[in-house]
Design a protein around this motif. Sequence first.
Motif, PDB file in Angstrom:
ATOM      1  N   UNK A 169       0.851  -1.187   0.000  1.00  0.00           N
ATOM      2  CA  UNK A 169       0.000   0.000   0.000  1.00  0.00           C
ATOM      3  C   UNK A 169       0.882   1.230   0.000  1.00  0.00           C
ATOM      4  N   UNK A 170       0.343   2.326  -0.429  1.00  0.00           N
ATOM      5  CA  UNK A 170       1.069   3.603  -0.429  1.00  0.00           C
ATOM      6  C   UNK A 170       0.777   4.325   0.876  1.00  0.00           C
ATOM      7  N   UNK A 171       1.822   4.879   1.503  1.00  0.00           N
ATOM      8  CA  UNK A 171       1.661   5.671   2.730  1.00  0.00           C
ATOM      9  C   UNK A 171       1.719   7.145   2.365  1.00  0.00           C
ATOM     10  N   UNK A 172       0.640   7.867   2.635  1.00  0.00           N
ATOM     11  CA  UNK A 172       0.541   9.296   2.341  1.00  0.00           C
ATOM     12  C   UNK A 172       0.488  10.034   3.678  1.00  0.00           C
ATOM     13  N   UNK A 173       1.598  10.655   4.060  1.00  0.00           N
ATOM     14  CA  UNK A 173       1.705  11.334   5.348  1.00  0.00           C
ATOM     15  C   UNK A 173       1.886  12.825   5.102  1.00  0.00           C
ATOM     16  N   UNK A 174       1.017  13.645   5.702  1.00  0.00           N
ATOM     17  CA  UNK A 174       1.098  15.088   5.522  1.00  0.00           C
ATOM     18  C   UNK A 174       2.157  15.705   6.423  1.00  0.00           C
ATOM     19  N   UNK A 175       2.150  15.335   7.712  1.00  0.00           N
ATOM     20  CA  UNK A 175       3.083  15.982   8.644  1.00  0.00           C
ATOM     21  C   UNK A 175       3.434  15.060   9.801  1.00  0.00           C
ATOM     22  N   UNK A 232      -8.941  -7.512   1.697  1.00  0.00           N
ATOM     23  CA  UNK A 232      -9.084  -6.650   0.535  1.00  0.00           C
ATOM     24  C   UNK A 232      -9.091  -5.218   1.037  1.00  0.00           C
ATOM     25  N   UNK A 233      -8.093  -4.441   0.630  1.00  0.00           N
ATOM     26  CA  UNK A 233      -8.020  -3.033   1.007  1.00  0.00           C
ATOM     27  C   UNK A 233      -8.823  -2.223  -0.010  1.00  0.00           C
ATOM     28  N   UNK A 234      -9.896  -1.607   0.445  1.00  0.00           N
ATOM     29  CA  UNK A 234     -10.740  -0.816  -0.450  1.00  0.00           C
ATOM     30  C   UNK A 234     -10.017   0.429  -0.938  1.00  0.00           C
ATOM     31  N   UNK A 235      -9.065   0.889  -0.145  1.00  0.00           N
ATOM     32  CA  UNK A 235      -8.286   2.054  -0.536  1.00  0.00           C
ATOM     33  C   UNK A 235      -6.811   1.647  -0.527  1.00  0.00           C
ATOM     34  N   UNK A 236      -6.101   1.766  -1.627  1.00  0.00           N
ATOM     35  CA  UNK A 236      -4.706   1.321  -1.669  1.00  0.00           C
ATOM     36  C   UNK A 236      -3.734   2.283  -0.988  1.00  0.00           C
ATOM     37  N   UNK A 237      -4.257   3.339  -0.370  1.00  0.00           N
ATOM     38  CA  UNK A 237      -3.405   4.331   0.275  1.00  0.00           C
ATOM     39  C   UNK A 237      -3.746   4.453   1.758  1.00  0.00           C
ATOM     40  N   UNK A 238      -2.698   4.499   2.594  1.00  0.00           N
ATOM     41  CA  UNK A 238      -2.858   4.779   4.027  1.00  0.00           C
ATOM     42  C   UNK A 238      -2.676   6.288   4.186  1.00  0.00           C
ATOM     43  N   UNK A 293       5.749   3.045  12.708  1.00  0.00           N
ATOM     44  CA  UNK A 293       5.604   2.546  11.342  1.00  0.00           C
ATOM     45  C   UNK A 293       4.300   3.031  10.751  1.00  0.00           C
ATOM     46  N   UNK A 294       4.357   3.632   9.579  1.00  0.00           N
ATOM     47  CA  UNK A 294       3.162   3.913   8.795  1.00  0.00           C
ATOM     48  C   UNK A 294       3.297   3.067   7.544  1.00  0.00           C
ATOM     49  N   UNK A 295       2.529   2.006   7.458  1.00  0.00           N
ATOM     50  CA  UNK A 295       2.629   1.083   6.335  1.00  0.00           C
ATOM     51  C   UNK A 295       2.597  -0.344   6.841  1.00  0.00           C
ATOM     52  N   UNK A 296       2.789  -1.273   5.943  1.00  0.00           N
ATOM     53  CA  UNK A 296       2.778  -2.697   6.276  1.00  0.00           C
ATOM     54  C   UNK A 296       4.136  -3.124   6.808  1.00  0.00           C
ATOM     55  N   UNK A 297       4.118  -4.130   7.665  1.00  0.00           N
ATOM     56  CA  UNK A 297       5.360  -4.730   8.154  1.00  0.00           C
ATOM     57  C   UNK A 297       5.110  -6.227   8.333  1.00  0.00           C
ATOM     58  N   UNK A 298       6.022  -7.027   7.837  1.00  0.00           N
ATOM     59  CA  UNK A 298       5.855  -8.486   7.920  1.00  0.00           C
ATOM     60  C   UNK A 298       6.333  -9.061   9.242  1.00  0.00           C
ATOM     61  N   UNK A 299       7.510  -8.667   9.668  1.00  0.00           N
ATOM     62  CA  UNK A 299       8.103  -9.301  10.845  1.00  0.00           C
ATOM     63  C   UNK A 299       8.840  -8.264  11.686  1.00  0.00           C
TER      64      UNK A 299
END
Length: 130
Positions: free
Chosen positions: A4-10, A78-84, A101-107
């Motif tokens: 997924x894409x991480x969109x962080x403003x501040x 199923x992520x309805x929105x591909x952006x966090x 962390x902003x985004x996915x992490x496996x381990x």
Amino acid sequence: MQKRTSDVTQINVTAISSSSILNLGDTHQVQPKMKGIAVQKEGETFQGDLKFENFPIFQRKANWPDYQPTSNVQKITFHHNPTIHVKQVYLLALSTSSIFQVGNINHISSEARIKHFRIILEEDEDEDEG
């Protein structure tokens, strides 16, 4: 891992220290580790030589829980929105093997070991009687 894409403003961070991680975006694996010896001494400055090898806490293997799933569960996400989307984050501090962390992490395998000493001056017995 579904990306997924991480969109962080501040993000405002005051301090990051001691093997900590601030990560935006997807990560496969993180393993921050920190060893520390902390000395608080009352009175004059500490004069000495402290080494990690001298303390068993730094030599022991970590006792990680043994995770064994009790049943087979199939999960479909199923992520309805591909952006966090994250608007604002204010962090005072990240310390001692912590992760923001902003985004996915496996381990994640995070470890911190600290040997803390407090050296306190003994009070004179004459002062206690007065």
